[in-house]
Design an enzyme around this catalytic site. Sequence first.
Site, mmCIF file in Angstrom:
data_model
loop_
_atom_site.group_PDB
_atom_site.id
_atom_site.type_symbol
_atom_site.label_atom_id
_atom_site.label_comp_id
_atom_site.label_asym_id
_atom_site.label_seq_id
_atom_site.Cartn_x
_atom_site.Cartn_y
_atom_site.Cartn_z
ATOM 1 C CG ASP A 47 31.826 49.311 36.528
ATOM 2 O OD1 ASP A 47 32.258 49.084 37.942
ATOM 3 O OD2 ASP A 47 31.580 50.427 36.377
ATOM 4 C CB VAL A 48 36.499 45.711 37.913
ATOM 5 C CG1 VAL A 48 36.929 47.173 37.701
ATOM 6 C CG2 VAL A 48 37.577 44.973 38.662
#
Length: 189
Positions: A47-48
């Site tokens: 994820d980011v």
Amino acid sequence: MKNHHHFILHKPYGFISQFVNPHKRKKKLLGELYDFPTGTMAIGRLDVNSEGLLLLTTDGKLSEYIRSKKVEKEYYVQVDGIITQDSVDIIKLGVEIGFDGKKYQTKPCEASLISFPGFKNRTQKIRDGRHGPTSWVSIIVKEGKFRQIRKMTAAAGFPTLRLIRVRIGSVVLEGLELGEVRKVETLTS
């Protein structure tokens, strides 16, 4: 027989594990790090807010195999507070997390306390010592549900502050600088 391309990447914080931004939000994409050939796909995602090892390939069958439950993925996780051996043991046995609106029991995994692994500070500061102590744990899983590692540490009472994938099968992050992309002949697991 098609010649495939394979890459290993040290994904920095703040990048999404995609080449196209479906939500048109201001996010950094993997293509900003390297001129990947057409058809390149990330094998799994980070994820980011997560960092670390990301494998990329043009070989869909290889991607499917590496994402399977046959290949170990190892993460170094900085958690809020001083995690105890009892909490690590809870993670090892499996914890109940939410996934797709349902309860999910994670599979038993390997987990251990580790000392600070020596990574450089993240580009966005996490916090400083005034907010209390932190500690590190290594978690090795063969499954990969959405935000699973973060949910596992939270279920044990220690929310994740920083998450770095350091190994996928036999491929390791060690030796790759932040943001570095390395073309490789093969991705062995």
